[in-house]
Scaffold this motif. Structure first.
Motif, mmCIF file in Angstrom:
data_model
loop_
_atom_site.group_PDB
_atom_site.id
_atom_site.type_symbol
_atom_site.label_atom_id
_atom_site.label_comp_id
_atom_site.label_asym_id
_atom_site.label_seq_id
_atom_site.Cartn_x
_atom_site.Cartn_y
_atom_site.Cartn_z
ATOM 1 N N SER A 1 0.832 -1.205 0.000
ATOM 2 C CA SER A 1 0.000 0.000 0.000
ATOM 3 C C SER A 1 0.866 1.255 0.000
ATOM 4 C CB SER A 1 -0.924 0.002 1.222
ATOM 5 O OG SER A 1 -0.164 0.068 2.425
ATOM 6 N N LYS A 2 0.258 2.357 -0.387
ATOM 7 C CA LYS A 2 0.992 3.629 -0.460
ATOM 8 C C LYS A 2 1.572 4.027 0.898
ATOM 9 C CE LYS A 2 -2.562 5.799 -2.125
ATOM 10 N NZ LYS A 2 -3.442 6.887 -2.630
ATOM 11 N N ALA A 3 0.776 3.872 1.948
ATOM 12 C CA ALA A 3 1.244 4.252 3.285
ATOM 13 C C ALA A 3 2.386 3.355 3.745
ATOM 14 C CB ALA A 3 0.090 4.190 4.280
ATOM 15 N N ALA A 4 2.277 2.035 3.483
ATOM 16 C CA ALA A 4 3.324 1.100 3.908
ATOM 17 C C ALA A 4 4.636 1.373 3.186
ATOM 18 C CB ALA A 4 2.867 -0.339 3.652
ATOM 19 N N VAL A 5 4.559 1.666 1.895
ATOM 20 C CA VAL A 5 5.763 1.979 1.119
ATOM 21 C C VAL A 5 6.425 3.245 1.660
ATOM 22 C CG1 VAL A 5 6.614 2.698 -1.144
ATOM 23 C CG2 VAL A 5 4.992 0.798 -0.965
ATOM 24 N N ALA A 6 5.604 4.261 1.963
ATOM 25 C CA ALA A 6 6.138 5.520 2.506
ATOM 26 C C ALA A 6 6.792 5.298 3.862
ATOM 27 C CB ALA A 6 5.020 6.560 2.621
#
Length: 297
Positions: free
Chosen positions: A275-280
């Motif tokens: 997910s976008k948040a996990a990657v960030a």
């Protein structure tokens, strides 16, 4: 060797401070670090819920009240999260929710005695003296904020009072400079330096030296779309009025998957690693690892 200590704070609740702290702790454990996460959000401790821990065998209360003599004795090892050591927060009693100065000093001493590589403190939101003292006590400070106007205002207030508290920490509490500074309200850090110099000639230099090593890093959460201008304005205001640089450690985009992970009692990096948040958050953890290695070196 003492562990590298990291505090995670914010000006108000709801910014995702605990989300950041709990996910970064899990990522650093995954990267091979021996990590302790201590929930110091006194009165609102909930980091354990994000790991699906509902009935911990011990909490910080057991240490603060003297039931356990050593801090590591109240930690819970989470084998399903790479061996992360979690110290569940407190707040169940008036005594622990309003800890004394002596209790706070004992806790800070034992934090430094933990046998690990990294200790992350999830400090409470807001500007109580205990929160500020926990925040400024560490080697690395992380501030979490959203770009919501009220969040930015509370973030600035938190950072301002943390900076003032850090300057005050360079003087003994019984010192004439400390007493005088504590009784006056300041809007800018240069006002503190000028006022300290009036009290004692060497006080300004001492305060400036203390502040030179104070470099909180900013993490922006729940960011929607382009926000470069707002971020630049925020850092400019901090630099102008507080006299400190505000490096940006990372930006976490708005991601519905975060709320699904919370409802599933899991860190987002485990629930949806792509997910976008996990990657960030993974990128933020990598940057943090570089800062940790610098501290060790």
């Amino acid at each position: 060797m003492m562990p590298v200590t990291i505090s995670v704070g914010s000006g108000k609740g709801g910014t995702g401070k605990t989300l950041v702290a709990s996910n970064i702790a899990a990522i650093l454990s995954q990267r091979g670090k021996e990590v302790y996460l201590i929930d110091l959000d006194v009165g609102g401790a909930d980091a354990h819920i994000l790991y699906g821990v509902f009935k911990p065998s011990a909490t910080l209360t057991d240490f603060l009240t003297g039931s356990q003599k050593h801090l590591h004795e109240v930690s819970t090892r989470l084998d399903t999260f790479y061996g992360l050591n979690l110290i569940v927060g407190t707040g169940e009693t008036l005594k622990t929710a309003n800890m004394s100065y002596a209790t706070k000093k004992r806790l800070l001493k034992h934090i430094k005695m933990l046998k690990g590589d990294v200790v992350i403190l999830d400090v409470g939101a807001g500007t109580s003296l205990n929160t500020l003292d926990f925040f400024i006590s560490t080697d690395i400070q992380l501030c979490v904020s959203t770009l919501d106007p009220t969040s930015i205002l509370d973030f600035y207030r938190f950072l301002k009072l943390s900076t003032i508290r850090k300057v005050l920490s360079s003087f003994l509490s019984t010192d004439e400079v400390s007493r005088a500074l504590s009784q006056k309200d300041f809007q800018r850090i240069d006002e503190i330096f000028a006022f300290a110099e009036k009290i004692r000639p060497d006080a300004r230099k001492k305060a400036e030296n203390t502040l030179n090593g104070f470099r909180p890093a900013l993490i922006l959460n729940q960011v929607r779309g382009e926000s470069t201008l707002d971020r630049l304005k925020l850092k400019h205001v901090v630099s102008k009025f507080l006299g400190i640089t505000l490096p940006e450690l990372g930006v976490i985009p708005w991601d519905e998957m975060v709320f699904e992970a919370i409802r599933s009692y899991m860190p987002i990096i485990e629930y949806s690693p792509g997910s976008k948040a996990a990657v960030a958050l993974s990128k933020i953890a990598d940057s943090l690892l570089e800062m940790i290695d610098t501290q060790i070196a």
